[in-house]
Design an enzyme around this catalytic site. Structure first.
Site, PDB file in Angstrom:
ATOM      1  CB  SER A   1     -18.025 -10.541  23.000  1.00 61.36           C
ATOM      2  OG  SER A   1     -19.078 -10.096  22.154  1.00 61.36           O
TER       3      SER A   1
ATOM      4  CG  HIS B   1     -14.302 -12.803  24.989  1.00 65.44           C
ATOM      5  ND1 HIS B   1     -15.208 -12.630  26.006  1.00 65.44           N
ATOM      6  CD2 HIS B   1     -14.328 -11.646  24.265  1.00 65.44           C
ATOM      7  CE1 HIS B   1     -15.754 -11.430  25.907  1.00 65.44           C
ATOM      8  NE2 HIS B   1     -15.238 -10.830  24.856  1.00 65.44           N
TER       9      HIS B   1
ATOM     10  CD  GLU C   1     -15.147 -14.837  29.221  1.00 64.42           C
ATOM     11  OE1 GLU C   1     -15.918 -14.933  30.187  1.00 64.42           O
ATOM     12  OE2 GLU C   1     -15.503 -14.400  28.102  1.00 64.42           O
TER      13      GLU C   1
ATOM     14  CG  ASN D   1     -19.351  -9.876  27.391  1.00 61.86           C
ATOM     15  OD1 ASN D   1     -18.861  -8.944  28.021  1.00 61.86           O
ATOM     16  ND2 ASN D   1     -19.012 -10.137  26.147  1.00 61.86           N
TER      17      ASN D   1
END
Length: 679
Positions: free
Chosen positions: A419, A440, A452, A490
Site C-alpha cells: 500500500s 494495490h 492501483e 494513500n
C-alpha cells in the site's frame, strides 16, 4: 408481408401479421437512444401503424443486450436548457406513439434494459426478459444526477405502484430478471432461445395488462396523502444524500408529490425537471465521472494471454478477499499462508461472497472448488500471476520473492499488494525486476472498484499491459501509477486522516470531525475511515509518508496502536463497533468554521503534488483514482476538478491562511503554478 431497413431500425411482418421491429444501432456495440435513433423510430412507427399489424414485437439485434439507455455522449453537447428539453420531449413523444399503437406490443429483452431502454420497454404492453443471473433492468439515471425522462417517472409508478417504483428510481439499482418478474416489472422470464416464441404467444393470446396493485392506486389520487408520503420519502433520501449535493432524488419525489404520476402534466413536468437538472453542476460532474470510469475501464485492453490461474501469498483480510474476488470472476486461485488454519477464515469469507454474487445453479459450489488451500506453494509453477499480500515489511517481502522467483514460469507476473512501499526497493534483489508490478487493492475488495497498477522504473511495458488487462478482466478499474511513496490514494488519504487526528488532539470530538467531512460530501469521515482501514495500517502508512514528505504522525494514533485498539478488526479504535456499526454520540458539538477546509484542502494540495511528481499521467486520471478509490464526493467531479471550479487562486489563498494559523503542513505546493498556467 412487408419489410423495411433503415440505418438503425428495421422491421418486417411475418405471415401471422406480427411486426418484428428490431434495433441494431449502426457503428455501435450496444444500442442507445440518441436523437437519430429516436427520430428514425418515430418514422418507423408511423409506417407500421399504417399497416394495422396484429401485434408488434420490439427487440434488439445486439448480443450485448436490449438498450443500454440514452446516449450519454449527447449529454455533453447540450447547448442550452431548451436543447435538453427538446430531446427529452422528443423521446417522450416517440414512446407515447409506441404506447398508443392499437395492437398488442411486446418488448423482448435479451439482456440489459437500462434507463431509456427500460422506459421504452415500459411503453410496450408486455415485457419478456431472457433468463439470467446478472442485474440487467433498472433506472440508473440518478447516478448521473438526473432521473428518467422519457416517461419513466410516470409509467413506472402506474405499473408497479409507488413503493417499488420509487425504490428503483431513487437507488438506481438494477434487478435480475427473476426479481423483476416478482416485482411486476416484466411479465415473463424465459430461456434466451425461447424469447421470440414467448413474445409471439403473448401477441396471440394477450393477457390482461399489468397495473399497480389496486390498494396502491389511491396514493396517486389524494394530494394530502401524497404530501405526507413525499415527506417520508425525502427523509429516507436525506439519510443517504444531501439535497444541495444530489438534487435528482428530491426532484423525483417532488414530481410524484405534485402530479401523482397521472396525466399529460406529469410528462411535461418530468421534461421540465430533467432539463433543469441537466444544467446543475452535480449532473455535469456526474456525467464527467461516468466518462472517467469508462476511460479507466478501457485502459485494460488486450495485452497478451489472459490470466487463468492466480496464486496469492498471505491469507489475511486483503489477500484472502483478493483471492475470493478472483474466483468469482472465473479464475482458479491457490491461497498460501504459514498453516492451513490461517487460510480457513478466508475460505469462510469466500463462501459468503460466492453465495451472494453467484446465483446460477451450482455456481457458488463450483467457485468454492476453485479456491485452493496451498500451504506448500505447490501451485506456484502453474500460476500465470502470483500476488504477494503479506504484511508491510520490505525485507520480509524481498525474502519471499527470493523463494518464489526461481519457481515462477517464464511468462508469469509477480505482483505485490503493498500500500505504500516503493517497488524499486522491493525488487532490488530480484534476478528479473522487470516482471514485478504493483496491484494495490482496497478494502473491502468486493465493494471498492479501483486497483492501483504500479510501475517501477524496471517494470516492463508488457508486464504493465498484462497487469492492466488482468484488473479489467476481474471487473475492476485499473489506475496506472508510477512507483512513489503512498502511490496516489494513500498519499491523498494520509493528510486527510492525519489532520482529523490532529484536530482531535486540539479538543474537537471525533463525531464533529467526521460530520464536517460528510457535510462536504465524503462517504465516511476520516476518523471512521481510519478505523476501517485499520489503525495499524494507517500508522504504518503515516510513518512511511511522514519520512518521505514530512507529515506528522499524531500521538493519538500511535497510542491506539500501542494499546492494540486497531479499529473495526478488533472492535474498537477511535470508535467502538457493534455489528460493524460505529457507536457515535448523538449530540455533537458544532464544527469550527475552518474545519472542513482543514480536512479537504490538504487532499487537494497532495493531489497537485502527485501531478507535479508525475505519479499519474494527468489530472483526469488522478480525479478518477480518488473518486473510485476513496469515494471522494463524486458530485464535485474529483479533487482537481473541484479546485478548478472553486478557483485555483481561492484555494491557494485559503491554504496560505491555514498555513499561517496551523503550520507549514498547509503551505501550497509548487505544483499549483502548473494549474495556474493551464487557465
Amino acid at each position: 408481408m412487408a419489410e423495411h431497413h433503415g440505418t438503425h431500425w428495421h422491421w418486417r411482418t411475418d405471415p401471422q401479421g406480427i411486426c418484428w421491429l428490431t434495433l441494431d444501432q449502426a457503428d455501435a456495440s450496444a444500442n442507445t437512444l440518441g436523437r437519430a435513433v429516436l427520430a428514425e423510430l418515430n418514422e418507423q412507427l408511423a409506417a407500421i401503424q399504417a399497416l394495422y399489424p396484429r401485434g408488434v414485437i420490439v427487440r434488439s439485434a445486439k448480443t450485448s443486450g436490449f438498450i443500454a439507455g440514452a446516449d450519454i455522449n449527447e449529454f455533453t453537447r447540450f447547448e442550452s436548457r431548451e436543447h435538453a428539453h427538446a430531446l427529452v420531449r422528443q423521446g417522450q413523444a416517440v414512446l407515447a406513439r409506441l404506447a398508443a399503437l392499437p395492437c398488442p406490443t411486446v418488448a423482448a429483452i435479451n439482456g440489459f434494459a437500462l434507463g431509456g431502454g427500460l422506459e421504452l420497454a415500459l411503453a410496450c404492453d408486455y415485457r419478456i426478459s431472457a433468463d439470467g443471473y446478472k442485474p440487467v433492468l433498472g433506472f440508473p439515471e440518478v447516478q448521473l444526477g438526473i432521473h428518467p425522462g422519457f416517461g419513466g417517472t410516470v409509467r413506472s409508478v402506474q405499473l408497479l405502484g409507488l413503493p417499488a417504483a420509487m425504490d428503483l428510481m431513487l437507488t438506481g439499482r438494477s434487478l435480475r430478471p427473476g426479481a423483476a418478474r416478482k416485482l411486476g416489472l416484466v411479465d415473463r422470464v424465459v430461456a434466451s432461445d425461447d424469447l421470440d416464441q414467448a413474445a409471439v404467444a403473448l401477441i396471440q393470446r394477450p393477457p390482461p395488462l399489468r397495473r399497480a396493485p389496486w390498494y396502491l392506486r389511491p396514493l396517486n389520487w389524494l394530494p394530502p396523502v401524497r404530501n405526507l408520503l413525499a415527506r417520508r420519502l425525502e427523509a429516507r433520501v436525506a439519510r443517504r444524500a444531501r439535497r444541495e449535493h444530489y438534487p435528482a432524488p428530491y426532484a423525483i419525489v417532488e414530481l410524484w408529490r405534485r402530479h401523482g404520476a397521472s396525466g399529460d402534466r406529469a410528462y411535461q413536468a418530468e421534461a421540465d425537471s430533467i432539463a433543469t437538472l441537466f444544467e446543475t453542476p452535480t449532473a455535469q460532474n456526474l456525467v464527467r465521472v461516468f466518462f472517467l470510469r469508462e476511460r479507466l475501464r478501457k485502459l485494460g485492453g488486450d495485452a497478451g494471454p489472459p490470466i487463468r490461474r492466480v496464486h496469492v501469498v498471505g491469507a489475511g483480510r486483503m489477500g484472502g478477499d483478493i483471492a475470493a474476488w478472483c474466483v468469482t470472476r472465473g479464475l482458479t486461485v491457490s491461497l498460501q499462508d504459514r498453516e492451513a488454519k490461517y487460510v480457513q477464515p478466508a475460505l469462510e469469507r469466500g463462501r459468503v461472497l460466492f453465495a451472494k454474487r453467484l446465483r446460477g445453479p451450482g455456481e457458488a459450489e463450483a467457485a468454492a472448488e476453485r479456491l485452493l488451500v496451498d500451504v506448500e506453494a505447490a501451485q506456484v509453477p502453474a500460476a500465470d500471476l502470483v500476488i504477494e499480500a503479506i504484511f508491510e515489511d520490505a525485507q520480509a517481502k524481498r525474502d519471499l520473492y527470493a523463494l518464489l522467483e526461481p519457481r515462477l514460469k517464464a511468462d508469469a507476473l509477480l505482483a505485490t499488494n503493498t500500500s505504500s512501499l516503493r517497488l524499486e526497493d522491493l525488487g532490488s534483489e530480484l534476478a528479473d525486476p522487470t516482471r514485478l508490478v504493483g496491484l494495490h487493492f482496497f478494502n473491502p475488495v468486493a465493494k471498492l472498484p479501483l486497483v492501483e497498477v504500479i510501475q517501477s522504473e524496471q517494470t516492463s511495458a508488457a508486464v504493465l499491459g498484462r497487469a492492466l488487462a488482468f484488473v479489467a478482466q476481474i471487473g475492476k478499474l485499473p489506475l496506472p501509477c508510477r512507483s512513489a511513496p503512498g502511490f496516489v490514494v494513500n498519499r491523498l488519504l494520509a493528510p486527510y486522516m492525519m489532520e482529523a487526528m490532529l484536530a482531535h488532539d486540539e479538543g474537537l470530538s471525533f463525531e464533529t470531525i467526521d460530520l464536517a467531512a460528510e457535510a462536504f460530501g465524503m462517504p465516511v469521515g476520516p476518523v471512521e475511515l481510519a478505523d476501517r482501514v485499520g489503525l495499524d495500517v494507517a500508522c504504518h502508512v503515516a510513518e512511511i509518508l511522514g519520512a518521505a514528505f514530512g507529515l506528522p504522525v499524531p500521538a493519538s494514533l500511535k497510542a491506539k496502536v500501542d494499546a492494540g485498539e486497531l479499529g473495526t478488526k478488533t472492535g474498537s479504535g477511535f470508535y467502538r463497533y457493534v455489528e460493524d456499526k460505529a457507536q457515535k454520540a448523538t449530540e455533537v458539538p458544532p464544527a469550527p468554521e475552518d474545519l472542513q477546509d482543514r480536512l479537504i484542502l490538504p487532499m487537494l494540495n497532495e493531489a497537485v503534488a502527485c501531478l507535479a511528481d508525475k505519479v499519474v499521467a494527468d489530472a483526469d486520471l488522478l480525479d478518477a483514482g480518488i473518486i473510485f478509490g476513496t469515494g471522494f464526493a463524486p458530485f464535485t467531479g474529483g479533487p482537481i476538478h473541484y479546485a478548478r471550479q472553486r478557483g485555483i487562486e481561492a484555494v491557494v489563498d485559503r491554504l496560505q491562511e491555514l498555513a499561517a494559523t496551523y503550520g507549514e503542513r498547509f503551505a501550497p505546493h509548487g505544483g499549483w503554478e502548473m494549474l495556474r498556467a493551464e487557465l
